[in-house]
Design an enzyme around this catalytic site. Structure first.
Site, PDB file in Angstrom:
ATOM      1  N   ASP A  38      51.581 -22.766  81.214  1.00 26.93           N
ATOM      2  CA  ASP A  38      50.250 -22.256  81.569  1.00 26.93           C
ATOM      3  C   ASP A  38      50.215 -20.758  81.275  1.00 26.93           C
ATOM      4  OD1 ASP A  38      47.976 -21.173  83.253  1.00 26.93           O
ATOM      5  OD2 ASP A  38      47.762 -23.326  83.614  1.00 26.93           O
ATOM      6  N   GLU A  40      48.780 -16.955  80.682  1.00 25.50           N
ATOM      7  CA  GLU A  40      47.707 -16.031  81.056  1.00 25.50           C
ATOM      8  C   GLU A  40      47.522 -15.075  79.890  1.00 25.50           C
ATOM      9  OE1 GLU A  40      45.821 -16.400  83.699  1.00 25.50           O
ATOM     10  OE2 GLU A  40      47.055 -18.109  84.286  1.00 25.50           O
ATOM     11  N   ASP A 146      45.889 -23.613  75.829  1.00 25.74           N
ATOM     12  CA  ASP A 146      47.123 -22.835  75.742  1.00 25.74           C
ATOM     13  C   ASP A 146      47.792 -22.975  74.375  1.00 25.74           C
ATOM     14  OD1 ASP A 146      47.879 -22.118  78.897  1.00 25.74           O
ATOM     15  OD2 ASP A 146      46.699 -23.938  78.641  1.00 25.74           O
ATOM     16  N   HIS A 203      45.585 -18.439  88.876  1.00 25.94           N
ATOM     17  CA  HIS A 203      45.626 -17.603  87.677  1.00 25.94           C
ATOM     18  C   HIS A 203      46.897 -16.762  87.583  1.00 25.94           C
ATOM     19  CE1 HIS A 203      41.651 -18.956  86.724  1.00 25.94           C
ATOM     20  NE2 HIS A 203      41.175 -18.475  87.860  1.00 25.94           N
ATOM     21  N   ASP A 208      50.337 -21.620  88.457  1.00 26.28           N
ATOM     22  CA  ASP A 208      49.496 -22.657  87.852  1.00 26.28           C
ATOM     23  C   ASP A 208      50.362 -23.759  87.249  1.00 26.28           C
ATOM     24  OD1 ASP A 208      47.179 -21.389  88.576  1.00 26.28           O
ATOM     25  OD2 ASP A 208      46.732 -20.582  86.584  1.00 26.28           O
TER      26      ASP A 208
END
Length: 235
Positions: A38, A40, A146, A203, A208
């Site tokens: 995941d 960011e 992603d 987040h 996550d």
């Protein structure tokens, strides 16, 4: 009292109940291990006129062992953005990632090298293979963004070879919608719908990924048969 507990008391949450056959389902799954990712990335308020391309700033992955229903290894690196090196206040508030963390992070190419090294160690340690069509492991993400959008586009812009091991993955959001016939409001909403609480900070990439792994475990318990949903063209 948590928000989820309060919502339950007010009958504002509908929990999905599915007959469980966990032992049978775990044994019949095509994957023993799932690498849950995941990312960011840099982001801006929708009214910000100085927007740019998304660059990964946190690269986390957890290794979920299906039969034991737990996470057995974790990887996390902060990544230095170079196209828009200054994080916006919006981005920092949303992700909790500071300017200092990304300034001290590594370039994306280096991060991918470190991840490959970590990945190889886990595969050796746990005897994992990536043979097709029925492999012992696969990658999983909440949506195709992603691997299918963010990493692919950034690798193309920065002339970094897209890793061949990311050719296939499962989109957990797609499988969730297909299995439960529901369209949840994000990962947090999906967890709530099946009676689970989000643990950690939304987040935060690592949190996550951990929560996505937890959701995968519940989906298996509820009877889903996991499969890869996406094949990357590798372009």
């Amino acid at each position: 009292m948590s928000t989820l507990d309060l919502a339950r008391q007010l009958n504002a949450v509908e929990t999905i109940c599915v007959k469980r056959e966990l032992q049978t389902r775990c044994a019949s799954q095509p994957f023993d291990y799932i690498f849950v990712l995941d990312f960011e990335a840099t982001c801006w308020d929708r009214l910000d006129k100085d927007r740019g391309y998304s660059e990964i700033i946190e690269f986390p992955c957890v290794l979920y062992y299906v039969k034991k229903e737990n996470i057995v290894a974790e990887f996390q690196e902060y990544v230095m953005p170079i196209e828009k090196p200054r994080l916006t206040a919006f981005c920092t508030e949303l992700t909790g990632i500071s300017q200092k963390q990304v300034d001290n992070g590594c370039p994306l190419g280096t991060c991918l090298m470190l991840f490959r090294q970590w990945l190889n160690k886990q595969m050796i340690k746990f005897g994992i293979t990536m043979e097709t069509p029925y492999s012992k492991c696969t990658f999983a993400t909440w949506s195709d963004w992603d691997l299918g959008v963010c990493l692919r586009n950034e690798c193309r812009r920065k002339r970094i070879a897209y890793p061949t091991f990311f050719e296939n993955w499962m989109d957990v959001r797609y499988l969730y919608r297909e299995f439960y016939q529901r369209r949840p409001k994000g990962l947090y909403g999906a967890l709530s719908e099946v009676g689970l609480e989000f643990t950690g900070r939304q987040h935060c990439g690592l949190d996550d990924a951990r929560n996505t792994a937890k959701l995968i475990g519940r989906m298996i318990a509820d009877g889903i048969f996991l499969r890869n949903t996406t094949e990357s063209s590798g372009e």
